[in-house]
Design a protein around this motif. Structure first.
Motif, PDB file in Angstrom:
ATOM      1  N   LEU A 281      88.849 -71.726  18.348  1.00 17.56           N
ATOM      2  CA  LEU A 281      88.264 -72.944  17.787  1.00 17.56           C
ATOM      3  C   LEU A 281      86.952 -73.235  18.491  1.00 17.56           C
ATOM      4  N   ALA A 282      85.957 -73.696  17.728  1.00 20.03           N
ATOM      5  CA  ALA A 282      84.671 -74.096  18.311  1.00 20.03           C
ATOM      6  C   ALA A 282      84.180 -75.361  17.631  1.00 20.03           C
ATOM      7  N   VAL A 283      83.565 -76.227  18.406  1.00 18.97           N
ATOM      8  CA  VAL A 283      82.986 -77.460  17.879  1.00 18.97           C
ATOM      9  C   VAL A 283      81.475 -77.377  18.044  1.00 18.97           C
ATOM     10  N   ASP A 284      80.751 -77.518  16.940  1.00 18.37           N
ATOM     11  CA  ASP A 284      79.299 -77.464  16.965  1.00 18.37           C
ATOM     12  C   ASP A 284      78.768 -78.884  16.873  1.00 18.37           C
ATOM     13  N   ASP A 285      78.272 -79.402  17.972  1.00 19.26           N
ATOM     14  CA  ASP A 285      77.766 -80.774  17.999  1.00 19.26           C
ATOM     15  C   ASP A 285      76.465 -80.912  17.233  1.00 19.26           C
ATOM     16  N   LEU A 286      75.735 -79.816  17.030  1.00 19.41           N
ATOM     17  CA  LEU A 286      74.464 -79.881  16.302  1.00 19.41           C
ATOM     18  C   LEU A 286      74.684 -80.041  14.799  1.00 19.41           C
ATOM     19  N   CYS A 327      89.254 -62.648  17.641  1.00 13.88           N
ATOM     20  CA  CYS A 327      90.124 -63.477  18.481  1.00 13.88           C
ATOM     21  C   CYS A 327      89.520 -64.799  18.931  1.00 13.88           C
ATOM     22  N   ASP A 328      88.189 -64.925  18.894  1.00 18.29           N
ATOM     23  CA  ASP A 328      87.619 -66.173  19.403  1.00 18.29           C
ATOM     24  C   ASP A 328      86.262 -66.437  18.765  1.00 18.29           C
ATOM     25  N   ILE A 329      85.835 -67.685  18.859  1.00 21.80           N
ATOM     26  CA  ILE A 329      84.567 -68.113  18.266  1.00 21.80           C
ATOM     27  C   ILE A 329      83.978 -69.226  19.135  1.00 21.80           C
ATOM     28  N   VAL A 330      82.660 -69.186  19.344  1.00 28.57           N
ATOM     29  CA  VAL A 330      81.961 -70.257  20.059  1.00 28.57           C
ATOM     30  C   VAL A 330      80.617 -70.495  19.377  1.00 28.57           C
ATOM     31  N   GLY A 335      72.751 -73.134  18.451  1.00 26.47           N
ATOM     32  CA  GLY A 335      73.462 -73.307  17.186  1.00 26.47           C
ATOM     33  C   GLY A 335      73.937 -72.018  16.559  1.00 26.47           C
ATOM     34  N   ASN A 336      73.762 -70.873  17.233  1.00 26.92           N
ATOM     35  CA  ASN A 336      74.282 -69.603  16.730  1.00 26.92           C
ATOM     36  C   ASN A 336      75.789 -69.535  16.912  1.00 26.92           C
ATOM     37  N   VAL A 337      76.460 -68.880  15.986  1.00 28.12           N
ATOM     38  CA  VAL A 337      77.907 -68.719  16.048  1.00 28.12           C
ATOM     39  C   VAL A 337      78.218 -67.329  16.592  1.00 28.12           C
ATOM     40  N   LEU A 338      78.979 -67.265  17.690  1.00 34.06           N
ATOM     41  CA  LEU A 338      79.368 -65.999  18.298  1.00 34.06           C
ATOM     42  C   LEU A 338      80.846 -65.758  18.040  1.00 34.06           C
ATOM     43  N   ILE A 339      81.185 -64.535  17.632  1.00 30.63           N
ATOM     44  CA  ILE A 339      82.563 -64.200  17.309  1.00 30.63           C
ATOM     45  C   ILE A 339      82.993 -62.959  18.086  1.00 30.63           C
ATOM     46  N   ALA A 340      84.121 -63.065  18.766  1.00 28.76           N
ATOM     47  CA  ALA A 340      84.711 -61.915  19.454  1.00 28.76           C
ATOM     48  C   ALA A 340      85.377 -61.035  18.405  1.00 28.76           C
ATOM     49  N   ASP A 341      84.650 -60.027  17.965  1.00 29.48           N
ATOM     50  CA  ASP A 341      85.106 -59.102  16.922  1.00 29.48           C
ATOM     51  C   ASP A 341      85.928 -58.013  17.611  1.00 29.48           C
ATOM     52  N   THR A 342      87.146 -58.372  17.964  1.00 34.22           N
ATOM     53  CA  THR A 342      87.910 -57.651  18.976  1.00 34.22           C
ATOM     54  C   THR A 342      88.120 -56.175  18.671  1.00 34.22           C
ATOM     55  N   ASN A 344      86.627 -54.320  16.529  1.00 37.59           N
ATOM     56  CA  ASN A 344      85.367 -53.602  16.335  1.00 37.59           C
ATOM     57  C   ASN A 344      84.634 -53.434  17.660  1.00 37.59           C
ATOM     58  N   GLN A 345      85.248 -53.894  18.758  1.00 38.30           N
ATOM     59  CA  GLN A 345      84.748 -53.694  20.123  1.00 38.30           C
ATOM     60  C   GLN A 345      83.341 -54.274  20.327  1.00 38.30           C
ATOM     61  N   ARG A 346      83.137 -55.510  19.839  1.00 39.04           N
ATOM     62  CA  ARG A 346      81.805 -56.103  19.946  1.00 39.04           C
ATOM     63  C   ARG A 346      81.890 -57.612  19.821  1.00 39.04           C
ATOM     64  N   VAL A 347      80.789 -58.266  20.108  1.00 37.27           N
ATOM     65  CA  VAL A 347      80.623 -59.690  19.846  1.00 37.27           C
ATOM     66  C   VAL A 347      79.458 -59.822  18.878  1.00 37.27           C
ATOM     67  N   GLN A 348      79.694 -60.452  17.741  1.00 38.74           N
ATOM     68  CA  GLN A 348      78.632 -60.655  16.763  1.00 38.74           C
ATOM     69  C   GLN A 348      78.017 -62.047  16.930  1.00 38.74           C
ATOM     70  N   VAL A 349      76.697 -62.100  16.817  1.00 41.10           N
ATOM     71  CA  VAL A 349      75.967 -63.361  16.877  1.00 41.10           C
ATOM     72  C   VAL A 349      75.421 -63.646  15.486  1.00 41.10           C
ATOM     73  N   LEU A 350      75.847 -64.760  14.890  1.00 42.08           N
ATOM     74  CA  LEU A 350      75.503 -65.090  13.517  1.00 42.08           C
ATOM     75  C   LEU A 350      74.697 -66.374  13.442  1.00 42.08           C
ATOM     76  N   LYS A 351      73.729 -66.375  12.544  1.00 43.62           N
ATOM     77  CA  LYS A 351      72.958 -67.589  12.262  1.00 43.62           C
ATOM     78  C   LYS A 351      73.357 -68.091  10.888  1.00 43.62           C
ATOM     79  N   ILE A 352      73.737 -69.360  10.784  1.00 46.07           N
ATOM     80  CA  ILE A 352      74.175 -69.954   9.523  1.00 46.07           C
ATOM     81  C   ILE A 352      73.125 -70.950   9.058  1.00 46.07           C
ATOM     82  N   GLU A 353      72.594 -70.708   7.859  1.00 48.45           N
ATOM     83  CA  GLU A 353      71.525 -71.548   7.327  1.00 48.45           C
ATOM     84  C   GLU A 353      71.897 -72.037   5.931  1.00 48.45           C
ATOM     85  N   GLU A 354      71.354 -73.200   5.569  1.00 46.21           N
ATOM     86  CA  GLU A 354      71.513 -73.725   4.215  1.00 46.21           C
ATOM     87  C   GLU A 354      70.581 -72.962   3.290  1.00 46.21           C
ATOM     88  N   LEU A 355      71.049 -72.658   2.084  1.00 48.22           N
ATOM     89  CA  LEU A 355      70.182 -71.997   1.092  1.00 48.22           C
ATOM     90  C   LEU A 355      69.411 -73.037   0.281  1.00 48.22           C
TER      91      LEU A 355
END
Length: 355
Positions: A281-286, A327-330, A335-342, A344-355
């Motif tokens: 679980l992650a809480v994005d205050d922004l 397994c986890d998200i922060v 404001g980037n979303v990081l996901i423990a892509d367990t 796949n042996q990596r951590v992905q950094v994602l940017k979420i934008e409005e279209l």
């Protein structure tokens, strides 16, 4: 690298707030010949995925999203690959990113722009790390499971310079011999909220590490009998609200900073908008969003700050923007979303934008 670690951690936490320190740090890293190849390929190779809002309440819909993988963390400063990264933490003061590298039994630390700078391992007293947290003074609290050399699970406390300070055991907790801490959140008052296995609710410890009480939401799954919910993750937002995630119930329980119950949200299930086996679980205050990562559905769900489902993204796959048993998200300080892509042996950094 050991010399570099000593240079970095010999600085106190206040001095590390100085922006010029990072310029010196980057120069030191270059001089030591470290490999810093953790970022994604060039911008032309980024992956964009559009996702429609799936809220059933039109007033809560936030429109379609563009989700871009802007970086992938997959190795340390020596080029050694991650092995089943499982837990993530962002230090909002230093803007550092902590990754529990479970397969290698260590914690890796990255700068805010995803460069590896430190490895915390057995030489620092860390052998079996799971979840972790950093308090405002820079002290590191690491949940460690029991093992062959340490028969009891504990929370190890390290100073900002990575010197071992003490181990916190769970004296006074019912079933403490079988309790394994998984995740830690620290309140503004310094209390530790610890989620773990074989416990109903979260264990609340005083600032000195002594047991205070259990915070245990009571709920039922479907038409079953009410019972105390097991909690797998705990987070505290900037206003002091406490979020407890139950993997078994597929639900989040929200309390105020005085531990008064506010509301709950989430629905158990395997279809879009529901939670099969949520683990992080992650809480994005922004953005005022709450994110949940679902281990079995290989997806992340986004909710409004009052718990209304907004949209989901991901799915099982190997490419950018896809996951295998995450397994986890922060959310980092940008404001980037990081996901423990367990798997796949990596951590992905994602940017979420409005279209």
């Amino acid at each position: 690298m050991n010399k570099l670690k000593l240079i970095i951690r010999s600085c106190n936490y206040s001095s590390r707030r100085i922006p010029g320190f990072w310029i010196i740090l980057v120069l030191c890293i270059s001089l030591f010949g470290l490999r810093l190849s953790v970022q994604c390929a060039a911008a032309g190779q980024k992956t964009d995925i559009a996702h429609e809002s799936a809220s059933t309440d039109p007033s809560k819909q936030s429109g379609p999203k563009k989700i871009t993988c802007i970086s992938i963390i997959w190795e340390d400063y020596q080029g050694k690959k991650l092995s089943y990264p499982s837990k993530l933490f962002v230090d909002s003061v230093m803007k550092e990113i902590y990754v529990t590298d479970s397969g290698n039994g260590r914690i890796l630390v990255y700068t805010h722009d995803f460069y590896p700078i430190l490895c915390i391992d057995e030489s620092d007293g860390i052998k079996s790390p799971i979840g972790l947290a950093v308090d405002p003074d820079g002290y590191l609290f690491v949940a460690q499971s029991s093992g062959s050399n340490q028969k009891r699970a504990r929370i190890s406390v390290l100073s900002p310079s990575l010197k071992w300070k003490k181990d916190i055991f769970f004296e006074g907790v019912e079933g403490s011999d079988n309790f394994n801490p998984k995740n830690i959140a620290i309140s503004k008052a310094g209390r530790l909220y610890v989620a773990g296995s074989n416990s109903r609710g979260v264990v609340v410890l005083n600032k000195d590490g002594t047991f205070s009480h259990l915070l245990s939401p009571v709920d039922s799954l479907g038409k079953g009998e009410e019972q105390k919910a097991t909690i797998c993750d705990v987070e505290i937002d900037s206003s002091g609200r406490i979020f407890l995630l139950s993997e078994d119930m597929g639900r989040v329980y929200v309390y105020d900073d005085k531990e008064n119950f506010l509301f709950k949200f989430g629905t158990k299930g395997g279809s879009s908008g529901k939670l099969s086996r949520p683990r992080g679980l992650a809480v994005d205050d922004l953005s005022k969003r709450i994110y949940l990562i679902d281990y079995m559905r290989h997806t992340a769900n986004a909710y409004s700050e009052d718990g209304h489902f907004l949209f989901e993204f991901g799915g099982r796959g190997w490419g950018k923007g896809w996951f295998q048993y995450p397994c986890d998200i922060v959310v980092d300080t940008a404001g980037n979303v990081l996901i423990a892509d367990t798997f796949n042996q990596r951590v992905q950094v994602l940017k979420i934008e409005e279209l």
